[in-house]
Design a protein around this motif. Structure first.
Motif, short mmCIF file in Angstrom:
data_model
loop_
_atom_site.label_atom_id
_atom_site.label_comp_id
_atom_site.label_asym_id
_atom_site.label_seq_id
_atom_site.Cartn_x
_atom_site.Cartn_y
_atom_site.Cartn_z
N TYR A 65 0.82 -1.22 0.00
CA TYR A 65 0.00 0.00 0.00
C TYR A 65 0.85 1.27 0.00
O TYR A 65 0.33 2.37 -0.20
N TRP A 92 2.44 2.62 2.56
CA TRP A 92 2.26 3.46 3.75
C TRP A 92 3.57 4.02 4.28
O TRP A 92 3.57 5.06 4.94
N HIS A 122 -1.49 3.78 -3.34
CA HIS A 122 -2.39 3.33 -2.28
C HIS A 122 -3.76 2.97 -2.86
O HIS A 122 -4.34 1.92 -2.53
N ALA A 176 -3.56 -0.25 -4.80
CA ALA A 176 -3.44 -1.38 -3.89
C ALA A 176 -4.77 -1.72 -3.23
O ALA A 176 -5.09 -2.90 -3.00
N LEU A 177 -5.56 -0.71 -2.93
CA LEU A 177 -6.89 -0.95 -2.38
C LEU A 177 -7.72 -1.80 -3.34
O LEU A 177 -8.41 -2.74 -2.92
N HIS A 229 -7.88 0.35 7.52
CA HIS A 229 -8.52 1.31 6.62
C HIS A 229 -9.78 1.90 7.25
O HIS A 229 -10.49 1.22 8.00
#
Length: 205
Positions: A165, A167, A178, A181-182, A191
């Motif tokens: 993701y 992060w 991100h 990746a979601l 999340h």
């Protein structure tokens, strides 16, 4: 570039307040991770040089100032969880984190400078909301630095558990990586389900 100063604090000192805390939060915009707040009481005789809105500082400078603040000031950090963000809303969760940071501060402050245009309703200490406070007050700027470094490191740690993701670099904000990746990896327990990009994936037709 105009740096924040100690003038707002001086006005409070002139009114008889002794322990003035700057309070700020970080993490309203991300799709993942908690919202983090910090409260900082600076020593008027020993204020670190170069304090500024954390967003205007390089990561290296933020870390150096974080260390300087921790060595010379009284600080407290607190969070509001993803579950609390989803249960209440991001504004109320931000205020909960601020209230908790103030409650954890030792010694107890007697006046608060809150970044933003609202004083959290759970605070009983005299307070003033300062719009764009991290650009005006060194105490709020110090709080913004402490909160951002804390949250950035927390997201780096969470990235080890949930790779892909990004992060460790986007801190949970909705970057291209991100969001992709979601779609590809799905939603993690970290999340914020009430945030639209996450909600839309969970409840796709």
């Amino acid at each position: 570039m105009t740096l924040p100063d100690y003038e707002i604090e001086k006005a409070a000192l002139a009114q008889g307040y002794l322990r003035i805390a700057g309070v700020d939060e970080v993490g309203r915009g991300p799709l993942a991770g908690p919202v983090v707040a910090a409260a900082v009481i600076l020593n008027p005789e020993d204020i670190p040089v170069g304090l500024n809105d954390s967003k205007k500082l390089t990561a290296k400078r933020r870390l150096a100032l974080d260390t300087a603040v921790r060595q010379r000031a009284k600080i407290a950090v607190a969070e509001a969880s993803v579950a609390e963000i989803d249960e209440h809303n991001i504004l109320r969760a931000s205020h909960l984190a601020m209230e908790r940071a103030v409650a954890a501060l030792d010694p107890t402050p007697d006046f608060l400078l809150i970044d933003g245009n609202m004083v959290p309703r759970g605070l009983t200490i005299p307070a003033r909301a300062v719009v764009k406070g991290d650009a005006h007050s060194v105490s709020i700027a110090a709080a913004s630095i402490i909160a951002k470094n804390w949250r950035d490191q927390l997201m780096v740690d969470l990235a080890q558990q949930h790779p892909g993701y990004g992060w460790e670099t986007n801190a949970g904000y909705p970057s291209k990586q991100h969001k992709e990746a979601l779609q590809n990896l799905g939603v993690t327990p970290h999340h914020r389900r009430s945030f639209k990009p996450v909600h839309n994936i969970l409840y796709q037709e």
